[in-house]
Design an enzyme around this catalytic site. Structure first.
Site, PDB file in Angstrom:
ATOM      1  N   ASP A 221      -7.708  17.675 -16.421  1.00 16.22           N
ATOM      2  CA  ASP A 221      -7.987  16.271 -16.717  1.00 16.22           C
ATOM      3  C   ASP A 221      -7.595  16.054 -18.174  1.00 16.22           C
ATOM      4  O   ASP A 221      -8.233  16.565 -19.096  1.00 16.22           O
ATOM      5  CB  ASP A 221      -9.477  15.973 -16.473  1.00 16.22           C
ATOM      6  CG  ASP A 221      -9.790  14.487 -16.597  1.00 16.22           C
ATOM      7  OD1 ASP A 221      -9.156  13.819 -17.446  1.00 16.22           O
ATOM      8  OD2 ASP A 221     -10.665  13.997 -15.861  1.00 16.22           O
TER       9      ASP A 221
ATOM     10  N   ARG B 165       0.838  -1.212   0.000  1.00 21.61           N
ATOM     11  CA  ARG B 165       0.000   0.000   0.000  1.00 21.61           C
ATOM     12  C   ARG B 165       0.865   1.251   0.000  1.00 21.61           C
ATOM     13  O   ARG B 165       0.422   2.334  -0.375  1.00 21.61           O
ATOM     14  CB  ARG B 165      -0.957  -0.010   1.205  1.00 21.61           C
ATOM     15  CG  ARG B 165      -1.697   1.303   1.394  1.00 21.61           C
ATOM     16  CD  ARG B 165      -3.004   1.162   2.167  1.00 21.61           C
ATOM     17  NE  ARG B 165      -2.879   0.399   3.400  1.00 21.61           N
ATOM     18  CZ  ARG B 165      -2.337   0.867   4.526  1.00 21.61           C
ATOM     19  NH1 ARG B 165      -1.823   2.075   4.573  1.00 21.61           N
ATOM     20  NH2 ARG B 165      -2.289   0.111   5.596  1.00 21.61           N
TER      21      ARG B 165
ATOM     22  N   LYS C 172      -8.810   4.634 -19.735  1.00 20.83           N
ATOM     23  CA  LYS C 172      -9.212   5.009 -21.092  1.00 20.83           C
ATOM     24  C   LYS C 172      -8.042   4.811 -22.076  1.00 20.83           C
ATOM     25  O   LYS C 172      -7.635   3.696 -22.294  1.00 20.83           O
ATOM     26  CB  LYS C 172      -9.775   6.425 -21.073  1.00 20.83           C
ATOM     27  CG  LYS C 172     -10.724   6.711 -19.888  1.00 20.83           C
ATOM     28  CD  LYS C 172     -12.013   5.928 -19.941  1.00 20.83           C
ATOM     29  CE  LYS C 172     -12.839   5.998 -18.670  1.00 20.83           C
ATOM     30  NZ  LYS C 172     -13.146   7.328 -18.156  1.00 20.83           N
TER      31      LYS C 172
ATOM     32  N   TYR D 161     -16.380  15.392 -16.740  1.00 23.03           N
ATOM     33  CA  TYR D 161     -16.841  14.012 -16.633  1.00 23.03           C
ATOM     34  C   TYR D 161     -17.883  13.919 -15.504  1.00 23.03           C
ATOM     35  O   TYR D 161     -17.704  14.534 -14.445  1.00 23.03           O
ATOM     36  CB  TYR D 161     -15.627  13.120 -16.330  1.00 23.03           C
ATOM     37  CG  TYR D 161     -15.976  11.715 -15.948  1.00 23.03           C
ATOM     38  CD1 TYR D 161     -16.545  10.849 -16.873  1.00 23.03           C
ATOM     39  CD2 TYR D 161     -15.738  11.239 -14.669  1.00 23.03           C
ATOM     40  CE1 TYR D 161     -16.868   9.552 -16.516  1.00 23.03           C
ATOM     41  CE2 TYR D 161     -16.050   9.942 -14.304  1.00 23.03           C
ATOM     42  CZ  TYR D 161     -16.623   9.109 -15.237  1.00 23.03           C
ATOM     43  OH  TYR D 161     -16.935   7.831 -14.883  1.00 23.03           O
TER      44      TYR D 161
HETATM   45  C1  LIG Z   1     -13.568   7.897 -16.889  1.00 23.06           C
HETATM   46  C2  LIG Z   1     -13.115   9.265 -16.557  1.00 23.06           C
HETATM   47  C3  LIG Z   1     -12.748   9.620 -15.247  1.00 23.06           C
HETATM   48  C4  LIG Z   1     -12.889   8.651 -14.086  1.00 23.06           C
HETATM   49  O1  LIG Z   1     -11.968   7.619 -14.192  1.00 23.06           O
HETATM   50  P1  LIG Z   1     -12.219   6.118 -13.613  1.00 23.06           P
HETATM   51  O2  LIG Z   1     -10.979   5.425 -14.012  1.00 23.06           O
HETATM   52  O3  LIG Z   1     -13.463   5.616 -14.271  1.00 23.06           O
HETATM   53  O4  LIG Z   1     -12.386   6.251 -12.147  1.00 23.06           O
HETATM   54  C5  LIG Z   1     -12.286  10.901 -15.032  1.00 23.06           C
HETATM   55  N1  LIG Z   1     -12.181  11.797 -16.025  1.00 23.06           N
HETATM   56  C6  LIG Z   1     -12.531  11.501 -17.297  1.00 23.06           C
HETATM   57  C7  LIG Z   1     -12.410  12.532 -18.358  1.00 23.06           C
HETATM   58  C8  LIG Z   1     -13.021  10.234 -17.605  1.00 23.06           C
HETATM   59  O5  LIG Z   1     -13.388   9.949 -18.863  1.00 23.06           O
END
Ligand SMILES: *Cc1c(COP(=O)(O)O)cnc(C)c1O
Length: 401
Positions: free
Chosen positions: A184, A64, A209, A119
């Protein structure tokens, strides 16, 4: 030697492999690690639990706190993001949570400014107040007036989910003054955009993603300077949201093909987006490669290409969206994005379901993530699915008449 980005994607985080006598990335799964003695074990714990790095002769103590496979991926991603360090988490939302906890705690400020659209999960986390954070949502040009004395962080997303609006990072950084800005960077990836070069303090990814790219990893990562990285590791050690080593292994493996995937998916998206503009069933195509979707000319300056995401508004509204998503055969109707295979989803019903009504995307909006299939096959699939929506509408109209 200074490497070009494509070479860096293949080689970053692998500098010591030859000396270890291996060619592929090692995967280390130990949950606990032997301690040299009580003193050095205790000191190692102290250093790692407060966000430091392991030291010579110490121990990694407990997974951890530190895992070598995760650290290797973090080093590679930091180099791709032009950052000093990066910190990896069990998901994108775990990464966002850690940033909010670490920055509000450090500054003893409880206010966040968030540029919409975001998001849906991020919007939900900020709006919920779950972390004791008070959020002002605003448009990009209202950041300066939204920032207060107790603002800890400004959050933005570009291209933004789900409408692919582009936000001028430099302009928001200037408006934020000395408040750190988080971008982001999930949709653009470091192949197309480097937020830290534009003045952002943190660049966050849902690694689930494009970084993962194969639909088989959930993860998150934040690239930033060494001081913020230490604060994030400390938060991660306390709250327990470290990335699993297998996820880090898969992500690091996938970084090698990220630039090639990104460019090929982007080329496919451009072809599909062009085709969509001529369809009568489609009222509007949002694609950063089109001048109408990029009024400030940020593609080519802020981000080097349009990316591989498309959003369309259907003339037939929600009914057409529903028929389209259930008629596709090659696209998969599913949330998420950035995979080698193409996905389609309805943001208002799914990813953006928790978003407040005034900020919710249109019911007629469908989001497409373009994969690596031949664009001709994707177009053929969309053609038959769009035709099905038209046929079904006509049938419904005939039945009523
Ligand atoms: C999917 C997504 C998130 C969240 O990520 P997870 O891995 O699903 O927790 C945050 N920002 C964007 C732009 C996303 O597409």
């Amino acid at each position: 030697m200074t490497l070009h980005p494509d070479s860096l994607a293949v080689h970053a985080g692998r500098d010591d492999l030859a000396a270890l006598g291996v060619h592929a990335l090692p995967l280390e799964l130990s949950s606990t690690n032997p301690l040299p003695d009580i003193e050095l074990g205790g000191l190692s714990y102290e250093v790692l639990a407060t966000g430091g790095h392991p030291f010579e002769g110490g121990s990694n103590v407990y997974a951890r706190l530190w895992n070598p496979t995760v650290a290797r991926f973090e080093e590679a991603l930091a180099r791709l993001e032009h950052a000093e360090e990066s910190v990896a988490f069990s998901s994108g939302m775990a990464a966002m949570t850690a940033v909010l906890l670490a920055l509000t705690h450090e500054s003893q400020r409880r206010h966040v400014v968030a540029v919409r659209p975001l998001y849906g999960g991020t919007d939900h986390l900020l709006a919920s107040g779950l972390l004791g954070v008070e959020t002002t949502f605003c448009a990009p040009d209202a950041v300066a007036s939204a920032v207060r004395d107790d603002t800890a962080l400004v959050v933005l997303e570009t291209p933004a989910n789900p409408t692919l609006e582009l936000v001028d990072i430099r302009a928001v950084v200037a408006a934020a003054g000395d408040v750190p800005v988080l971008v982001d960077n999930t949709f653009a990836t470091p192949v197309l955009q480097h937020p830290l070069d534009l003045g952002a303090a943190l660049s966050l990814h849902s690694a689930t993603k494009y970084l993962g790219g194969h639909g088989d990893v959930v993860g998150g990562v934040v690239a930033c300077d060494a001081r913020l990285a230490a604060a994030l590791r400390r938060t991660r050690a306390i709250t327990g949201a470290i990335m699993h080593p297998l996820a880090a292994y898969l992500l690091h493996r996938g970084l090698a093909t990220l630039p090639v995937r990104m460019r090929a998916q982007q080329e496919g998206a451009r072809i599909v987006a062009d085709w969509l503009t001529a369809r009568p069933e489609v009222a509007r195509v949002h694609f950063p490669g089109f001048a109408a979707s990029d009024p400030d000319g940020l593609v080519g300056t802020q981000q080097s290409g349009p990316g591989a995401m498309i959003a369309i508004e259907l003339t037939g509204g929600f009914a057409a969206a529903s028929l389209l998503t259930s008629s596709v055969e090659l696209f998969t109707h599913a949330v998420s994005l950035g995979s080698v295979d193409s996905l389609i989803q309805h943001p208002a019903a799914l990813t953006h379901r928790p978003v407040a009504s005034e900020a919710k995307p249109s019911d007629a909006l469908v989001r497409l993530s373009i994969g690596l299939e031949d664009p001709a096959d994707l177009i053929a699939d969309l053609a038959q699915a769009l035709t099905a929506t038209a046929d079904a509408r006509e049938n419904a109209e005939t039945a009523l008449a």
